[in-house]
Design a protein around this motif. Structure first.
Motif, PDB file in Angstrom:
ATOM      1  N   UNK A   4      29.033   4.019   3.856  1.00  0.00           N
ATOM      2  CA  UNK A   4      29.340   4.982   2.944  1.00  0.00           C
ATOM      3  C   UNK A   4      30.831   5.165   2.544  1.00  0.00           C
ATOM      4  N   UNK A   5      31.813   5.173   3.355  1.00  0.00           N
ATOM      5  CA  UNK A   5      33.175   5.111   3.181  1.00  0.00           C
ATOM      6  C   UNK A   5      33.789   3.800   2.676  1.00  0.00           C
ATOM      7  N   UNK A   6      33.004   2.745   2.959  1.00  0.00           N
ATOM      8  CA  UNK A   6      33.378   1.447   2.431  1.00  0.00           C
ATOM      9  C   UNK A   6      33.089   1.342   1.049  1.00  0.00           C
ATOM     10  N   UNK A   7      31.946   1.795   0.798  1.00  0.00           N
ATOM     11  CA  UNK A   7      31.298   2.047  -0.503  1.00  0.00           C
ATOM     12  C   UNK A   7      32.502   2.968  -1.445  1.00  0.00           C
ATOM     13  N   UNK A   8      32.777   3.963  -0.952  1.00  0.00           N
ATOM     14  CA  UNK A   8      33.680   4.957  -1.817  1.00  0.00           C
ATOM     15  C   UNK A   8      34.956   4.261  -1.933  1.00  0.00           C
ATOM     16  N   UNK A   9      35.536   3.420  -0.933  1.00  0.00           N
ATOM     17  CA  UNK A   9      36.711   3.124  -1.267  1.00  0.00           C
ATOM     18  C   UNK A   9      36.688   1.874  -2.089  1.00  0.00           C
ATOM     19  N   UNK A  10      35.733   1.048  -2.276  1.00  0.00           N
ATOM     20  CA  UNK A  10      35.529   0.148  -3.494  1.00  0.00           C
ATOM     21  C   UNK A  10      35.390   0.811  -4.730  1.00  0.00           C
ATOM     22  N   UNK A  11      34.615   1.784  -4.675  1.00  0.00           N
ATOM     23  CA  UNK A  11      34.463   2.505  -5.967  1.00  0.00           C
ATOM     24  C   UNK A  11      35.644   2.998  -6.539  1.00  0.00           C
ATOM     25  N   UNK A  12      36.454   3.676  -5.788  1.00  0.00           N
ATOM     26  CA  UNK A  12      37.905   4.116  -6.259  1.00  0.00           C
ATOM     27  C   UNK A  12      38.421   3.044  -6.601  1.00  0.00           C
ATOM     28  N   UNK A  13      38.511   1.879  -5.825  1.00  0.00           N
ATOM     29  CA  UNK A  13      39.447   0.537  -6.144  1.00  0.00           C
ATOM     30  C   UNK A  13      39.134  -0.021  -7.341  1.00  0.00           C
ATOM     31  N   UNK A  14      37.934   0.261  -8.009  1.00  0.00           N
ATOM     32  CA  UNK A  14      37.549  -0.102  -9.299  1.00  0.00           C
ATOM     33  C   UNK A  14      37.445   0.901 -10.111  1.00  0.00           C
ATOM     34  N   UNK A  15      38.056   1.903  -9.964  1.00  0.00           N
ATOM     35  CA  UNK A  15      38.109   3.076 -10.988  1.00  0.00           C
ATOM     36  C   UNK A  15      36.971   3.406 -11.571  1.00  0.00           C
ATOM     37  N   UNK A  16      35.925   3.619 -10.709  1.00  0.00           N
ATOM     38  CA  UNK A  16      34.628   4.139 -11.138  1.00  0.00           C
ATOM     39  C   UNK A  16      34.284   5.371 -10.640  1.00  0.00           C
ATOM     40  N   UNK A  17      33.680   6.480 -11.475  1.00  0.00           N
ATOM     41  CA  UNK A  17      33.064   7.480 -10.754  1.00  0.00           C
ATOM     42  C   UNK A  17      31.905   7.309 -10.207  1.00  0.00           C
ATOM     43  N   UNK A  18      31.254   8.453  -9.366  1.00  0.00           N
ATOM     44  CA  UNK A  18      29.907   8.314  -8.785  1.00  0.00           C
ATOM     45  C   UNK A  18      28.921   8.022  -9.906  1.00  0.00           C
ATOM     46  N   UNK A  19      29.092   8.831 -11.246  1.00  0.00           N
ATOM     47  CA  UNK A  19      28.174   8.535 -12.122  1.00  0.00           C
ATOM     48  C   UNK A  19      28.185   7.118 -12.781  1.00  0.00           C
ATOM     49  N   UNK A  20      29.410   6.674 -13.154  1.00  0.00           N
ATOM     50  CA  UNK A  20      29.479   5.324 -13.610  1.00  0.00           C
ATOM     51  C   UNK A  20      28.672   4.401 -12.857  1.00  0.00           C
ATOM     52  N   UNK A  21      29.051   4.332 -11.436  1.00  0.00           N
ATOM     53  CA  UNK A  21      28.631   3.379 -10.411  1.00  0.00           C
ATOM     54  C   UNK A  21      26.978   3.410 -10.548  1.00  0.00           C
ATOM     55  N   UNK A  22      26.526   4.730 -10.610  1.00  0.00           N
ATOM     56  CA  UNK A  22      25.045   5.006 -10.532  1.00  0.00           C
ATOM     57  C   UNK A  22      24.484   4.425 -11.792  1.00  0.00           C
ATOM     58  N   UNK A  24      25.591   1.961 -13.721  1.00  0.00           N
ATOM     59  CA  UNK A  24      25.450   0.349 -13.544  1.00  0.00           C
ATOM     60  C   UNK A  24      24.772  -0.111 -12.524  1.00  0.00           C
ATOM     61  N   UNK A  25      24.020   0.671 -11.594  1.00  0.00           N
ATOM     62  CA  UNK A  25      23.253   0.050 -10.709  1.00  0.00           C
ATOM     63  C   UNK A  25      21.707   0.924 -10.699  1.00  0.00           C
ATOM     64  N   UNK A  26      21.607   1.572 -11.732  1.00  0.00           N
ATOM     65  CA  UNK A  26      20.403   2.492 -11.803  1.00  0.00           C
ATOM     66  C   UNK A  26      20.100   3.441 -10.868  1.00  0.00           C
ATOM     67  N   UNK A  27      21.075   4.036 -10.097  1.00  0.00           N
ATOM     68  CA  UNK A  27      21.185   4.810  -9.308  1.00  0.00           C
ATOM     69  C   UNK A  27      21.428   6.353  -9.712  1.00  0.00           C
ATOM     70  N   UNK A  28      21.152   7.392  -9.133  1.00  0.00           N
ATOM     71  CA  UNK A  28      21.714   8.821  -9.654  1.00  0.00           C
ATOM     72  C   UNK A  28      23.019   8.867  -8.671  1.00  0.00           C
ATOM     73  N   UNK A  29      23.783   9.924  -9.422  1.00  0.00           N
ATOM     74  CA  UNK A  29      25.147  10.438  -8.841  1.00  0.00           C
ATOM     75  C   UNK A  29      24.915  10.814  -7.616  1.00  0.00           C
ATOM     76  N   UNK A  30      23.830  11.710  -7.630  1.00  0.00           N
ATOM     77  CA  UNK A  30      23.640  12.362  -6.151  1.00  0.00           C
ATOM     78  C   UNK A  30      23.394  11.541  -5.131  1.00  0.00           C
ATOM     79  N   UNK A  31      22.429  10.200  -5.305  1.00  0.00           N
ATOM     80  CA  UNK A  31      22.184   9.389  -4.383  1.00  0.00           C
ATOM     81  C   UNK A  31      23.534   8.574  -4.041  1.00  0.00           C
TER      82      UNK A  31
END
Length: 180
Positions: A4-22, A24-31
């Motif tokens: 989880x922490x590695x996914x979060x670090x990569x998400x932040x490095x890519x400048x994405x919010x949880x919602x944006x990552x969700x 792009x991957x058909x997942x929810x922000x909550x997930x």
């Protein structure tokens, strides 16, 4: 391994919010939030989808052999430059700091020492005066700062720093882009 922490670090490095990552991957922000807090584990298919969007491969993601970046730098790691003509010495505190978002330097001014005048930039600058007294000229304004004072400004105007003390003055300067 904390996936989880590695996914979060990569998400932040890519400048994405949880919602944006969700999105792009058909997942929810909550997930995504649950994954980043290690409250849920992704399936292999979901993990591979996340890694593709985050621009890494499973091999890179799980590679534990990568050396971590140094955190502590000794004087041996630091670089010093002196300009006797203008009366200053700069010590770059972090190797390759001009490649980072912040560039911290230690500046020592001899009596009447000064830095060159800098052109306007997008830099933000923080100064902490360690000893002595300096003047900071920003555009047409001149500011005095003495030992213990902190200074913070946007470098949108031409600017210059010089010693306003008969003796030695020292300061710690941190700029948000290549400054010196």
């Amino acid at each position: 391994m904390q996936i989880g922490s590695k996914i979060k670090r990569l998400r932040l490095q890519n400048g994405l919010t949880q919602e944006e990552l969700g999105e792009r991957t058909d997942l929810t922000k909550g997930y995504i939030s649950q994954l980043e807090r290690d409250l849920n584990s992704p399936s292999i298919e979901t993990l591979f989808s996340l890694l593709e969007v985050l621009g890494t491969s499973p091999k890179e993601f799980f590679d534990e052999s990568k050396k971590s970046e140094p955190v502590v730098f000794s004087p041996h790691d630091q670089t010093t430059y002196s300009n006797d003509e203008l009366g200053y010495k700069i010590r770059w505190l972090i190797p390759r700091s001009n490649e980072n978002d912040m560039e911290p330097v230690h500046i020592t001014f001899s009596a009447k020492g000064e830095l060159k005048q800098f052109a306007p930039s997008l830099s933000e600058t923080f100064i902490y005066v360690l000893s002595g007294n300096v003047e900071i000229e920003i555009g047409t304004q001149v500011y005095q700062a003495e030992a213990g004072d902190a200074v913070y400004y946007s470098a949108e105007d031409q600017h210059r720093i010089y010693n306003a003390h008969d003796g030695v003055s020292e300061l710690l300067l941190v700029a948000t882009e290549s400054y010196l």
